[in-house]
Design a protein around this motif. Sequence first.
Motif, PDB file in Angstrom:
ATOM      1  N   ILE A 179      49.017  40.970  34.495  1.00  0.00           N
ATOM      2  CA  ILE A 179      47.655  41.434  34.750  1.00  0.00           C
ATOM      3  C   ILE A 179      46.850  41.458  33.449  1.00  0.00           C
ATOM      4  N   GLU A 180      47.465  41.962  32.385  1.00  0.00           N
ATOM      5  CA  GLU A 180      46.777  42.106  31.101  1.00  0.00           C
ATOM      6  C   GLU A 180      46.301  40.771  30.549  1.00  0.00           C
ATOM      7  N   TYR A 181      47.190  39.775  30.553  1.00  0.00           N
ATOM      8  CA  TYR A 181      46.896  38.510  29.864  1.00  0.00           C
ATOM      9  C   TYR A 181      46.449  37.393  30.811  1.00  0.00           C
ATOM     10  N   GLU A 241      44.353  47.249  28.741  1.00  0.00           N
ATOM     11  CA  GLU A 241      43.078  47.280  29.454  1.00  0.00           C
ATOM     12  C   GLU A 241      43.139  48.288  30.610  1.00  0.00           C
ATOM     13  N   ASP A 242      41.983  48.891  30.896  1.00  0.00           N
ATOM     14  CA  ASP A 242      41.968  49.882  31.982  1.00  0.00           C
ATOM     15  C   ASP A 242      42.264  49.232  33.328  1.00  0.00           C
ATOM     16  N   TYR A 243      41.912  47.941  33.492  1.00  0.00           N
ATOM     17  CA  TYR A 243      42.210  47.296  34.768  1.00  0.00           C
ATOM     18  C   TYR A 243      43.714  47.117  34.950  1.00  0.00           C
ATOM     19  N   THR A 244      44.432  46.861  33.869  1.00  0.00           N
ATOM     20  CA  THR A 244      45.888  46.732  33.966  1.00  0.00           C
ATOM     21  C   THR A 244      46.500  48.057  34.383  1.00  0.00           C
ATOM     22  N   ALA A 245      46.059  49.133  33.728  1.00  0.00           N
ATOM     23  CA  ALA A 245      46.615  50.452  34.034  1.00  0.00           C
ATOM     24  C   ALA A 245      46.365  50.823  35.495  1.00  0.00           C
TER      25      ALA A 245
END
Length: 920
Positions: A398-400, A535-539
Amino acid sequence: MTDKMSRSARRNKKTTKKKTSGKRPIWKTILFTILFIGLAAGIVGGAVGIYWIATAPDLDPDKLNVPLSSTLNDKYGEPFTTLELENREQVKYEDLPQVLIDAVVATEDARFFEHKGIDLRRLGGAIVANITDGFGSQGASTITHQVVENFFLSNEKQIKLKVQEQWLALQLERKYSKEEILEMYLNKIFYGNNSYGVVAAAKSYFGVEDLNDLTLAQAAILAGLPQRPTAYNPFRDPELTAYRMNTVLDLMVRHGKVTEEEADEAREVDIVAMLAEPEESSTKYGAFIDKVADEISEKLEGINIYTDGLKINTTLDTNAQERVELLLTDTEANPLNYGSDNVQGAIVVTDTKTGAIQAIGGRRNSTGSQELNYAIDKRPNLQPGSTIKPIMSYGPAIEYEKISTYHQINDDAPYQGPGMEKPINNITRTYSGWVSARTALSQSLNVPAVKLFEEVGADRAKSFGEQLGLDMPDDLYASDAIGGGSLTVTPLEMASAFSVFGNGGVYTEPYAVESVEFPDGSTVELRPDSEPAIEDYTAYMITDMLKTVFTDGTWASGSMGGLPVAGKTGTTNVDDGSAGDRWFVGYTTNYTVSTWVGENIVDGKRVGLPDSVDWTIAQQMFRETMLHVSEGIDTADFQQPDSVVKLAIERGTNPPELASDHTPAAQKVTELFVRGSEPTTTSEKFDQLDAVSGLNATYNEDDHSIHVEWDYDTDSDVSFAVSASVDGGSIQELATTEDMSLDISEVEAGAKYTIQVVAISNENNSITSEPASTSITVPGGDEEEEEEENIPPVSGLSATYMEDQGIIDVSWNYDGPPAAFEVTVNGGQTQTVQSQGIEISGTFSPGETYSISVTPIGQEGDVRGDSQSTSVSIPQAEEPEEPEEEPVEEAPEPEEDEDDGEEAPPEEDETPDEEEPSDE
């Protein structure tokens, strides 16, 4: 005159030469300036040094025998324990064995018996190191310095204190003999395990009453302990103790205290075998205090929490600490049954937002002394199992790569990637085909996790783990993606890593100490800073997937009392393929709880957990802890950041497509996407065609037939299904045609025909239109019927969904003879009313379209008017994920592989093969 002028000229010439020769070269000016500055600095420095020496404390003999107790306060500032000196005994120099003297001197101060308190050779090396590497990088402390520092000064790295330390060391050497100084040192030093002084340490660790009975190995261990008494404690970490002992033996050989042969013989000892039985301690909350001691040792070098008279403000929540200690103690009050006396366990509770450690349960049935603390002590065999999957595979993806929670992964068969010695299997040896990332993670499937890990790449997975505070190995392999590789962790590390997901991507190093106040009133703040890690979207997306674990995943049976909670199960395997460890790590917006059970030791060998240990024991520990600490406080749900988009996706689309207005509810799934990478294409699989228009039916008296015709204005490739019912009976399909007319022959005289036409796509027969209908009565009935047959259809038909009331409000107009009205929903549910309106209640599916038709019926009930239809769509709303594939999972190739629990223990035939460790 000539002579006079000549003398003047000569005089002027001499004067000119004298002035020229009087100019000072620039290098002399620079040198003079440097010397002047150096002299001035020396004078100032000397004055400051003299002032520091003059203000140094006196060598008060009373202080040589007065250690100070430290007080520990909880998170609310209330004292919860006092660390008092309960285990100290004195020894005289003449009672010290030579082997202990040699070990201590070789380790701490090789020229102790030669210098006058200051080792000039050592001091010179330290000065150079401090200039090149920064002040405080290397010390020159002799044993004399350490006595001064321990009894009279603090150990802060300040020039003033170092100057005072040198001065007092010289004074101490003048006042006391070398033997007396060494005696002071050995009686003062803290050796760990609540032992102060070498006599207490020898008894505590080895059961040795007389120091003359110490062996070379034991003396080397005691000499090495003061540097890091908590870390080198042999009860806690025998392997690290052995490493330190070897260092001391090397130093003794270097300084001629023992031979290499004697040192090698000492290295062969079994450290665990020569340890005494640990004694119980009356100190409360020993596991948490272990962490306090470790933390202060790391952050404040040389400080001793047991002797330095400190006021330590900690993060301890006594309510949480009491709970975890209860859950790890075999009492009637404990709701948990561990099923075996051999297995160990640990629980850690942290504050999700701040990283503050609220409670630590270090082992089952703790005696309270400094034992092996399974919650915080690093062990080489503790792998994380499937709890690592969000960190090694899904988080980095998700992060990358900005994958979505719907991202499709093919779980089609055992997987053997490049460089893998054997394939990765799911624990049940079953495979589900294309599955979403959400399903694969919540069901803890092995094959998708490994495939995603390889897509992300080991380097990025390693970087991601490091950002979450994990101590990552140099190289990662496919087995690490499912927690069976070289990565080892502690329950505290896992709690800290998972709290980043719960805290919007912000990492704070877990900590137990807020601040330390010294006896002189000075205070040092130790709370670490927080910083964005991912990133907040990953979390948020990882959290949302891990919430599914409790609804449709590997612990769907886990009841959490309505708490918004996310978590992950994990299991590791030992050599015979049985479960060696069970994990659960979960979190709310308030707390993160990490639980572990394992370390089943039988006849000195680590074996798998017995069948008597419930497969959900780690989950039960989590639930009993989280529900208790959350009781009576508000627990907010996790907030979706602006960087995340939630969309309804049509199941089975790959790549993902948006669900259309006509996609059935059962074919929709709500998933999360990183904003900017969401799909924009809407699925056409269930699109609805336009209905036919101008539908009309006329009776042809010549051939006794009904002619039906209609219009269709679009260019779609369609056919038309024509159906009819007679006198209100069931509707029957008559024909399918591509024409826009049809004749119905041999009709029944006096019968009423209701005719319906539906457009059907020739490309996908599941795509249809709403039905259009009309009615006609065939002449030939009695006069009464003919009088009543002219019942007109309703007009102005409308339907509105009232969201606040949960009803569909239907209304119409009617201008004709008295009639009742038959209301039909989706061609099925029917209700007859006398009024010109109806409120339809019930459970309506979000995103579903409801077709409503109204037919007027004459007073006798056998004459019906034409039906009129309308439709209404229910607004899309968030819907829960539906169960997908059953949990499957299995471990890879390394020696100890793992995974996590499923909804029921595997059947006998699902147990991993002996030669292949598994991962749930």
